[in-house]
Scaffold this motif. Structure first.
Motif, PDB file in Angstrom:
ATOM      1  N   TYR A  29      -4.111   4.657   6.536  1.00 53.26           N
ATOM      2  CA  TYR A  29      -4.186   4.091   5.188  1.00 53.26           C
ATOM      3  C   TYR A  29      -3.583   2.703   5.129  1.00 53.26           C
ATOM      4  O   TYR A  29      -4.180   1.765   4.577  1.00 53.26           O
ATOM      5  CB  TYR A  29      -3.483   5.024   4.200  1.00 53.26           C
ATOM      6  N   LEU A  30      -2.376   2.534   5.676  1.00 54.58           N
ATOM      7  CA  LEU A  30      -1.704   1.242   5.572  1.00 54.58           C
ATOM      8  C   LEU A  30      -2.525   0.134   6.215  1.00 54.58           C
ATOM      9  O   LEU A  30      -2.685  -0.957   5.647  1.00 54.58           O
ATOM     10  CB  LEU A  30      -0.314   1.310   6.206  1.00 54.58           C
ATOM     11  N   ALA A  87       0.861  -1.186   0.000  1.00 58.66           N
ATOM     12  CA  ALA A  87       0.000   0.000   0.000  1.00 58.66           C
ATOM     13  C   ALA A  87       0.893   1.230   0.000  1.00 58.66           C
ATOM     14  O   ALA A  87       1.939   1.246   0.652  1.00 58.66           O
ATOM     15  CB  ALA A  87      -0.922   0.013   1.219  1.00 58.66           C
ATOM     16  N   GLY A  88       0.481   2.239  -0.742  1.00 56.01           N
ATOM     17  CA  GLY A  88       1.272   3.465  -0.810  1.00 56.01           C
ATOM     18  C   GLY A  88       0.813   4.400  -1.907  1.00 56.01           C
ATOM     19  O   GLY A  88       0.942   5.614  -1.789  1.00 56.01           O
ATOM     20  N   TYR A  89       0.283   3.837  -2.979  1.00 52.46           N
ATOM     21  CA  TYR A  89      -0.237   4.651  -4.073  1.00 52.46           C
ATOM     22  C   TYR A  89      -1.754   4.790  -3.932  1.00 52.46           C
ATOM     23  O   TYR A  89      -2.383   4.118  -3.116  1.00 52.46           O
ATOM     24  CB  TYR A  89       0.152   4.041  -5.423  1.00 52.46           C
ATOM     25  N   ASP A  90      -2.327   5.671  -4.749  1.00 46.79           N
ATOM     26  CA  ASP A  90      -3.757   5.979  -4.596  1.00 46.79           C
ATOM     27  C   ASP A  90      -4.596   4.720  -4.763  1.00 46.79           C
ATOM     28  O   ASP A  90      -4.400   3.929  -5.666  1.00 46.79           O
ATOM     29  CB  ASP A  90      -4.188   7.030  -5.615  1.00 46.79           C
ATOM     30  N   MET A  91      -5.566   4.568  -3.844  1.00 46.76           N
ATOM     31  CA  MET A  91      -6.396   3.379  -3.846  1.00 46.76           C
ATOM     32  C   MET A  91      -7.883   3.712  -3.761  1.00 46.76           C
ATOM     33  O   MET A  91      -8.694   3.112  -4.431  1.00 46.76           O
ATOM     34  CB  MET A  91      -5.976   2.461  -2.686  1.00 46.76           C
ATOM     35  N   TRP A  92      -8.244   4.686  -2.921  1.00 45.71           N
ATOM     36  CA  TRP A  92      -9.646   5.103  -2.853  1.00 45.71           C
ATOM     37  C   TRP A  92      -9.695   6.609  -2.626  1.00 45.71           C
ATOM     38  O   TRP A  92      -8.707   7.212  -2.207  1.00 45.71           O
ATOM     39  CB  TRP A  92     -10.428   4.330  -1.790  1.00 45.71           C
ATOM     40  N   PRO A  93     -10.834   7.249  -2.901  1.00 44.14           N
ATOM     41  CA  PRO A  93     -10.922   8.714  -2.820  1.00 44.14           C
ATOM     42  C   PRO A  93     -10.743   9.231  -1.400  1.00 44.14           C
ATOM     43  O   PRO A  93     -10.935   8.504  -0.424  1.00 44.14           O
ATOM     44  CB  PRO A  93     -12.331   9.019  -3.336  1.00 44.14           C
ATOM     45  N   GLY A  94     -10.413  10.514  -1.320  1.00 40.30           N
ATOM     46  CA  GLY A  94     -10.303  11.166  -0.022  1.00 40.30           C
ATOM     47  C   GLY A  94      -8.899  11.122   0.540  1.00 40.30           C
ATOM     48  O   GLY A  94      -7.991  10.534  -0.048  1.00 40.30           O
ATOM     49  N   PRO A  95      -8.708  11.717   1.707  1.00 36.59           N
ATOM     50  CA  PRO A  95      -7.355  11.886   2.258  1.00 36.59           C
ATOM     51  C   PRO A  95      -6.756  10.634   2.881  1.00 36.59           C
ATOM     52  O   PRO A  95      -5.590  10.642   3.257  1.00 36.59           O
ATOM     53  CB  PRO A  95      -7.549  12.971   3.320  1.00 36.59           C
ATOM     54  N   GLU A 111       8.492   7.628  11.321  1.00 40.45           N
ATOM     55  CA  GLU A 111       8.178   6.802  12.493  1.00 40.45           C
ATOM     56  C   GLU A 111       6.741   6.282  12.435  1.00 40.45           C
ATOM     57  O   GLU A 111       6.459   5.154  12.862  1.00 40.45           O
ATOM     58  CB  GLU A 111       8.377   7.594  13.788  1.00 40.45           C
ATOM     59  N   GLU A 112       5.824   7.104  11.923  1.00 38.75           N
ATOM     60  CA  GLU A 112       4.421   6.670  11.842  1.00 38.75           C
ATOM     61  C   GLU A 112       4.256   5.524  10.855  1.00 38.75           C
ATOM     62  O   GLU A 112       3.616   4.505  11.157  1.00 38.75           O
ATOM     63  CB  GLU A 112       3.518   7.835  11.444  1.00 38.75           C
ATOM     64  N   THR A 113       4.833   5.684   9.670  1.00 36.96           N
ATOM     65  CA  THR A 113       4.747   4.637   8.657  1.00 36.96           C
ATOM     66  C   THR A 113       5.394   3.349   9.150  1.00 36.96           C
ATOM     67  O   THR A 113       4.826   2.254   9.027  1.00 36.96           O
ATOM     68  CB  THR A 113       5.427   5.095   7.353  1.00 36.96           C
ATOM     69  N   LEU A 114       6.575   3.471   9.738  1.00 34.93           N
ATOM     70  CA  LEU A 114       7.320   2.283  10.146  1.00 34.93           C
ATOM     71  C   LEU A 114       6.696   1.607  11.360  1.00 34.93           C
ATOM     72  O   LEU A 114       6.669   0.378  11.447  1.00 34.93           O
ATOM     73  CB  LEU A 114       8.774   2.664  10.425  1.00 34.93           C
TER      74      LEU A 114
END
Length: 316
Positions: A119-120, A102-110, A151-154
């Motif tokens: 998101y992840l 996950a990382g590229y656009d997948m669904w609308p909105g922020p 830090e948030e992503t990891l």
């Protein structure tokens, strides 16, 4: 068209596939892995996708690589895998190494893009439902997010492993210093970075030039190459110009202006060198990647079993 119930080839691990240790982990990956970016979406015939995946597994390809937005349409490659799990692969789940991202656009909105924890985690939950799986073997942050704290992503990746939704984590398309930070952060949180996925081929050597491949080798992180044939440029397809039915003629991923006289001369030279070695240009290109120090596996796509068979020849 109805296919007979699938029984995997009893000789699938004696059919010539070779396996490489992924960094300093316990994981062995096939030197050739199957990427499901194209040819496995809702626009593609299911039985053809099924035939390709069966052929791959029967020839020792245990690693299937997906992402949330692979298709088209988005999500449909994972849905295809879900059907394959139910139809064919469920008895072999523990022999398979399945990854998604996950990382590229997948669904609308922020909340449907980039690298936030929200998101992840939401994306992986959706992916597991589409693939009819309880967990994936490997979950990637598909791209570096310059706006979200690393830090948030990891930490989201760490917590995904702790929740049992993935066994290992990886990153893809991250720059060098962010990769160094990720390696250290994940190691300190007892979730070592298993692998880096990067674009690497004879025409695109950025992971080598930027030091990413060297860093991965030095730190015991695996590396898997995508786009190894440069969307078909590193095959015999364009040696005599641009075929009418090619990707370049459609201008989607390759543009006609990319095939310069200089590039065409280089491709023909490499093709001649390959022929002297009894190889196709594609075999030479795949072999070149696998010969780079630190490379674990190469991701190949396939639109037919014949194409996959030709690509597997690079490890003979």
């Amino acid at each position: 068209m109805t296919m007979t119930p699938y029984q995997a080839d009893n000789n699938r691990y004696e059919n010539g596939m070779q396996y490489e240790r992924c960094g300093k982990s316990g994981v062995l990956l096939p030197k050739v892995s199957l990427g499901m970016w194209h040819n496995f979406g809702s626009v593609d015939p299911y039985e053809r996708s099924r035939e390709i995946v069966r052929y791959a597994f029967d020839h020792g390809i245990t690693h299937l690589d997906l992402a949330n937005n692979y298709g088209p349409v988005y999500g449909s490659a994972e849905e295809t895998l879900g059907r394959l799990m139910d139809d064919d692969l469920r008895p072999y789940r523990d022999e398979l190494f399945i990854s998604t991202k996950a990382g590229y656009d997948m669904w609308p909105g922020p909340y449907g893009n980039w690298g936030s924890r929200k998101y992840l985690m939401a994306s992986l939950d959706q992916s597991l439902k589409r693939m009819h799986l309880e967990y994936v073997d490997l979950f990637y942050s598909h791209r570096y997010d310059p706006e979200t704290p690393l830090e948030e992503t990891l930490q989201a990746l760490v917590d995904i492993v702790r929740a049992g939704k993935a066994l290992y984590v990886g990153i893809s398309n991250w720059p060098l210093e962010a990769t160094r930070f990720a390696i250290n952060y994940l190691r300190q949180h007892d979730t070592p970075l298993l692998i880096y996925q990067g674009k690497l081929n004879m025409l695109h050597r950025n992971p080598i030039d930027e030091g990413i491949l060297q860093l991965c080798h030095d730190e015991g992180v695996g590396f898997i190459a995508f786009s190894p044939l440069a969307q078909g440029l590193l095959t015999s397809r364009y040696l005599d110009g641009i075929p009418d039915d090619s990707r370049m003629s459609k201008g989607k991923f390759l543009r006609p202006e990319m095939l310069t006289d200089e590039l065409l001369e280089q491709l023909r030279q490499w093709n001649a060198e390959a022929a002297k070695q009894g190889q196709s240009l594609a075999e030479k290109a795949l072999r070149w990647i696998l010969d780079q120090q630190g490379v674990t596996s190469v991701l190949v796509g396939a639109s037919s079993t014949q194409q996959l068979e030709q690509n597997i020849r690079c490890i003979r």
